[in-house]
Design a protein around this motif. Structure first.
Motif, PDB file in Angstrom:
ATOM      1  N   SER A  78       0.868  -1.436  -0.155  1.00  0.00           N
ATOM      2  CA  SER A  78       0.042   0.490  -0.221  1.00  0.00           C
ATOM      3  C   SER A  78       1.059   1.266   0.359  1.00  0.00           C
ATOM      4  CB  SER A  78      -1.161   0.376   1.229  1.00  0.00           C
ATOM      5  OG  SER A  78      -0.209   0.094   2.314  1.00  0.00           O
TER       6      SER A  78
ATOM      7  N   THR B 267       0.296   5.870   0.135  1.00  0.00           N
ATOM      8  CA  THR B 267       0.165   7.390   0.625  1.00  0.00           C
ATOM      9  C   THR B 267       0.598   8.425  -0.219  1.00  0.00           C
ATOM     10  OG1 THR B 267      -0.674   6.098   2.705  1.00  0.00           O
ATOM     11  CG2 THR B 267      -0.910   8.251   2.712  1.00  0.00           C
TER      12      THR B 267
ATOM     13  N   THR C 251      -5.619   6.579   1.095  1.00  0.00           N
ATOM     14  CA  THR C 251      -4.182   5.166   0.715  1.00  0.00           C
ATOM     15  C   THR C 251      -4.617   4.367  -0.643  1.00  0.00           C
ATOM     16  OG1 THR C 251      -4.118   5.043   3.000  1.00  0.00           O
ATOM     17  CG2 THR C 251      -3.629   3.113   1.814  1.00  0.00           C
TER      18      THR C 251
ATOM     19  N   GLU D  68      -4.144   0.608  -2.240  1.00  0.00           N
ATOM     20  CA  GLU D  68      -3.817  -1.075  -1.797  1.00  0.00           C
ATOM     21  C   GLU D  68      -3.642  -1.625  -2.897  1.00  0.00           C
ATOM     22  OE1 GLU D  68      -4.297  -4.202   1.874  1.00  0.00           O
ATOM     23  OE2 GLU D  68      -4.666  -2.255   2.085  1.00  0.00           O
TER      24      GLU D  68
END
Length: 475
Positions: free
Chosen positions: A157, A159, A165, A167
């Motif tokens: 993941s 950011t 976020t 993933e």
């Protein structure tokens, strides 16, 4: 010696014939070298396959993460960059990535909450491979334990600058549509098993030739040896076939030597026996000499008959025995033989003849059939002494052939001696003595005559007495 099974005997043996399939398979496996070798190949292939797969999985699970982590992190960084525009996630670019690669993408944040595959849970990849989570926890990188669920989430993941976020995960549905390793493994095992079976079958094919050759030698046919593959450099089975061929030739030479010796002795004894008989007949017929003269003539006659039987047995034992066949009415021939026997056995007049009306006329050798009937009836008369009933002769129609049965009501013989009664020179002590006469060639000659006509010969205890059955097919 083969006997025709009665309906009661067939019914008694029927349950044993219907064995369960697993018992039949186990019995066949225990008696077949080929099947056992193929089973060994299959078990070996399975053991190697599971050992290789298990070892590869273990090695992969223990060592791949350490080497693949930097590459995976770099690749995830690139994917995250492709899925964003200006530091913010872009759904269209994320959809393009999922169409191009077997991945799932989950985007969560203050403005966007989007999942590429809603039907797959967020922790699918980790939940479907729990072993990775457990095993990965045993590794360390720069003093930091990694491989747990949090570490994998952090590894897969990213950011974005605006606080979202992204993933990444594996699309299980895409992998399920591809062929599995297990299918390839099983197909390869089946192919290897088939190839192993064909190779073993080809490798052990000489065993079939050896078995057929041994059966031929046992039946007295030594003309065709067992074929040997690569006779210049034979393998173990080739050496075995060569040894059996040599043994067969030695047996053939011994049998030929025995036959030649018997024929030579028989021929050489005919002349002195003829002279002895002539000199005995020229002795004066006086009251003092006649008893010795008659006894000597009987002994000479018995010796002449023995020589004739020996010569006839050797002729009939040869595979090329020639029969002088002509249409023969067996009932009339049997009554003629009974009339001839009355000269030596007055009780032959009491033999009970049971003939089926309308017996077929077969093409038989009358001299050999006369020999068969005379020996069977003579044997029955000699062993009916003191019996309550006389011997019986049954002539029955059997299809287009004829069945001959001669039965006496004497003491019979022990069951364990029944298979040996038709062997040459076999004389069971309980049934025959020298005082009764015979040297063990009578039933042997009868069997040879029956086989020369293409028929069968069987002996059984009739309780009381002995029963001999000869079946003659049409010729």
């Amino acid at each position: 010696m083969k006997h025709r099974a009665t309906p009661h005997a067939r019914a008694a043996t029927a349950p044993h014939a219907r064995k369960p399939w697993h018992r039949r398979a186990r019995q066949r496996l225990s008696h077949s070298i080929k099947l056992r070798l193929v089973l060994v190949f299959v078990l070996l292939a399975l053991a190697m396959a599971f050992t290789f797969v298990g070892g590869a999985q273990k090695a992969f699970s223990l060592g791949w993460r350490e080497a693949a982590r930097p590459l995976l992190m770099d690749y995830v960084d690139r994917l995250a960059a492709d899925a964003t525009v200006g530091g913010a996630p872009d759904i269209e670019r994320a959809q393009a990535i999922t169409r191009r690669l077997p991945l799932t993408i989950d985007i969560t944040g203050p403005r966007i909450r989007w999942r590429s595959h809603p039907d797959q849970g967020k922790p699918d990849w980790l939940r479907d491979h729990p072993g990775i989570e457990r095993q990965a926890g045993t590794g360390e990188r720069n003093g930091e334990r990694w491989g747990g669920e949090r570490d994998w989430q952090r590894l897969l993941s990213r950011t974005t600058a605006d606080g979202h976020t992204i993933e990444f995960g594996l699309n299980d549905a895409a992998f399920e549509r591809r062929p599995r390793l297990l299918g390839y493994t099983l197909s390869a095992l089946l192919l290897l098993t088939l190839l192993a079976f064909l190779y073993v079958r080809r490798l052990l094919r000489p065993l079939d030739d050896i078995q057929a050759g041994a059966q031929r030698f046992g039946a007295g046919d030594f003309g065709q040896p067992i074929p040997v593959r690569h006779p210049r450099k034979p393998d173990e089975l080739g050496q075995l076939a060569t040894t059996i061929n040599t043994m067969g030739q030695d047996i053939r030479q011994m049998l030929d030597a025995k036959r030649a010796l018997l024929l030579a002795i028989s021929h050489e004894l005919r002349s002195p026996l003829t002279r002895a008989r002539l000199n005995t007949e020229l002795l004066p017929e006086t009251a003092e000499v006649n008893p010795q003269r008659e006894a000597l003539l009987r002994d000479l006659q018995e010796m002449a008959r023995l020589i004739t039987d020996l010569l006839e047995s050797e002729r009939l034992a040869a595979n090329h025995a020639a029969l002088q066949t002509e249409p023969v009415a067996l009932e009339a021939l049997a009554r003629e033989v009974i009339g001839e026997l009355q000269a030596r056995h007055p009780e032959a007049a009491h033999i009970a003849v049971h003939a089926t009306p309308g017996l077929p006329t077969l093409a038989l050798d009358p001299a050999r059939m006369r020999l068969l009937l005379r020996n069977l009836l003579d044997n029955a008369l000699r062993h009916s002494a003191g019996a309550s009933l006389p011997p019986e002769l049954h002539l029955r129609a059997e299809g287009e052939g004829i069945q001959i049965e001669v039965r006496d009501h004497g003491p019979g013989v022990p069951d364990e001696q029944i298979p040996h009664l038709a062997e040459p020179f076999f004389r069971p002590d309980t049934a025959r003595t020298r005082a009764q006469g015979g040297v063990g060639l009578g039933l042997y000659l009868c069997k040879l005559v029956a086989q020369a006509h293409g028929g069968t010969f069987a002996v059984r205890n009739a309780r009381p007495g002995l029963s001999v059955v000869v079946s003659l097919p049409p010729r």
